[in-house]
Design an enzyme around this catalytic site. Structure first.
Site, PDB file in Angstrom:
ATOM      1  CD  GLN A 262      -3.087  -0.022  -0.050  1.00 53.66           C
ATOM      2  OE1 GLN A 262      -2.935  -1.217  -0.291  1.00 53.66           O
ATOM      3  NE2 GLN A 262      -3.959   0.718  -0.707  1.00 53.66           N
ATOM      4  CG  HIS A 265      -1.080   2.791  -4.063  1.00 52.84           C
ATOM      5  ND1 HIS A 265      -1.556   2.691  -5.342  1.00 52.84           N
ATOM      6  CD2 HIS A 265      -1.486   1.668  -3.422  1.00 52.84           C
ATOM      7  CE1 HIS A 265      -2.231   1.565  -5.477  1.00 52.84           C
ATOM      8  NE2 HIS A 265      -2.196   0.921  -4.329  1.00 52.84           N
ATOM      9  CD  GLU A 332      -8.531   2.930  -0.410  1.00 50.59           C
ATOM     10  OE1 GLU A 332      -8.735   3.033  -1.635  1.00 50.59           O
ATOM     11  OE2 GLU A 332      -7.467   3.309   0.131  1.00 50.59           O
ATOM     12  CG  HIS A 333      -7.651  -1.356   0.677  1.00 49.71           C
ATOM     13  ND1 HIS A 333      -7.021  -0.134   0.450  1.00 49.71           N
ATOM     14  CD2 HIS A 333      -8.184  -1.740  -0.503  1.00 49.71           C
ATOM     15  CE1 HIS A 333      -7.182   0.193  -0.824  1.00 49.71           C
ATOM     16  NE2 HIS A 333      -7.883  -0.759  -1.427  1.00 49.71           N
ATOM     17  CG  ASP A 366      -5.249  -3.030  -5.005  1.00 46.14           C
ATOM     18  OD1 ASP A 366      -6.250  -2.485  -4.511  1.00 46.14           O
ATOM     19  OD2 ASP A 366      -4.099  -2.894  -4.542  1.00 46.14           O
ATOM     20  CG  HIS A 425     -49.612  20.058   1.442  1.00 43.89           C
ATOM     21  ND1 HIS A 425     -49.186  21.343   1.268  1.00 43.89           N
ATOM     22  CD2 HIS A 425     -48.537  19.257   1.180  1.00 43.89           C
ATOM     23  CE1 HIS A 425     -47.916  21.344   0.910  1.00 43.89           C
ATOM     24  NE2 HIS A 425     -47.497  20.093   0.844  1.00 43.89           N
TER      25      HIS A 425
END
Length: 441
Positions: A262, A265, A332-333, A366, A425
């Site tokens: 990770q 990235h 996220e993961h 991924d 109404h």
């Protein structure tokens, strides 16, 4: 190489107080918003000419046209490495299996005799999808965006990816090849905020879209915020994250490898290990050094990411406390590498995607698990989901009542209208019955 946060001993705080103790990257979308505003407005007012100027400024190449010629897309597929093509085809096949099963069907609920509500699901008419192309090139993100849009039934799909000076101003050829495999022929050489602005306003080359999805850097996130309300968005994606909840049964070689995967990235990528085992923490720290030394992107991505404030080993008293920490973090993961990992994973409330046990690393997700890798970041997993077929569908309620069915509930409608001081109404109902409310049966 990676810091430690010791949360053992004392009772863990609740809610925001616990979140504040956990590592997170600085990611100020609001500050970036002011910088992308003039870029977005330039595209709004100058269209393709602005896109061409910005490609020269940001990507170092002067474009003849923003739209990628169809021949360039087909050529990219023809020249694609056969092994890469096979991998992409299998990724597409698996993604279609998962996302096809997500499509909802029209459902009618008979509320009363003669009164029904039907919910039908209608795809967004036109979407703009973004595939990053900065530090790395992501044909996998093409798959993750396009497949759910196609399976949702979106009729018009456009994709943008940054111009590459090394390829004559075209997006990276693997991006174009992935588009060809998916049957996407409307592709633009536009990156970052300029791509989002192009999709939001439309230009001479690109008609406007209803929605923009896809991961990107802070400028993409800021542009999405700028246009929220004008177009739909999936999320303001921040730096990518992995959290690993592990105990003494975890293999430190696996854990270290997954943290590094990770970190490669981006220098802002977050790598977080939550464990109740000091022995595992020590072993992972020891394992990081040789694995980092043996890979690429060491000084520009991996080391800054692992040493940054967003990454840490978090020590807790037990798996129960670890679950509280990862739920507060909302990764996220999230990998679960503990004894009885399936049962532990079932207790998680907040995560973009969960990876169970030693044989489901994040890198599988991924590319080829079949799941989607466009996921909520920055703790947003506590309220948001990853990209799916549902992202591209809108639920519409269809109300169908007969005269008798309306008569049966009319007095309730009038009563509530008067309680809210909205007499017109109620009058809209009374008018249908000669201005007299039918008596309830």
């Amino acid at each position: 190489m990676i810091s430690r946060i010791d949360l053992r001993g004392d009772a863990l705080p609740e809610g925001p107080a616990l979140r504040d103790l956990l590592p997170r990257a600085d990611f100020d979308v609001q500050a970036a918003l002011e910088k992308v505003r003039p870029i977005c407005e330039a595209v709004h007012h100058r269209g393709d000419a602005a896109l061409i100027d910005f490609a020269e400024k940001f990507d170092g190449v002067r474009l003849e046209s923003v739209r990628v010629p169809a021949q360039a897309i087909s050529d990219a597929l023809e020249q694609l490495d056969p092994a890469v093509r096979a991998a992409l085809e299998e990724t597409i096949r698996r993604a279609r299996l998962v996302h096809r099963a997500q499509r909802r069907t029209t459902h009618t609920t008979q509320v009363v005799p003669g009164g029904s509500v039907t919910e039908k699901w209608v795809p967004v008419e036109r979407v703009g999808l973004y595939a990053p192309g900065g530090r790395s090139v992501y044909p996998s993100s093409v798959v993750m965006n396009v497949v759910p849009a196609q399976e949702a039934g979106v009729e018009s799909i456009a994709l943008a990816s940054p111009a590459q000076a090394d390829f004559g101003g075209l997006p990276h050829p693997t991006i174009l090849a992935a588009c060809a495999l998916l049957g996407v022929d409307e592709v633009y050489a536009a990156g970052g905020a300029t791509a989002v602005a192009m999709f939001a306003h439309g230009t001479e080359s690109c008609p406007p879209v209803n929605m923009v999805t896809g991961p990107g850097n802070i400028w993409v996130a800021a542009a999405k915020r700028y246009y929220t309300g004008k177009i739909g968005i999936d999320a303001e994606a921040g730096p990518t994250e992995i959290a690993i909840l592990a105990d003494s049964t975890a293999d430190p070689v696996h854990v270290a490898a997954d943290l590094i995967s990770q970190a490669e990235h981006d220098p802002l990528a977050a790598a977080v290990l939550v464990t109740d085992s000091v022995e595992l923490a020590d072993a992972v720290e020891k394992e990081l050094e040789p694995q980092v030394a043996a890979t690429k992107h060491i000084d520009d991505r991996i080391v800054p990411a692992l040493e940054g404030k967003q990454s840490a080993i978090v020590l807790v008293d037990g798996v129960d406390e670890g679950l509280r920490v990862v739920d507060a973090y909302g990764a996220e993961h999230l990998e679960i590498q503990t004894a009885d990992a399936t049962a532990v994973a079932d207790r998680v409330r907040n995560a973009g995607a969960i990876f169970i046990g030693p044989w489901a690393p994040v890198s599988l997700g991924d590319y080829a698990a079949g799941s989607n890798h466009v996921l909520p970041t920055g703790g947003c997993a506590c309220h948001s989901s990853g990209l799916s077929v549902q992202s591209f569908l809108r639920g519409i309620h269809i109300v169908d009542y007969t005269k008798d069915a309306l008569a049966e509930v009319a007095h309730h409608v009038v009563t509530l209208a008067e309680a809210e001081d909205l007499p017109a109404h109620g009058a809209a109902v009374k008018a249908r019955f000669g201005w007299k409310v039918p008596e309830s049966k």
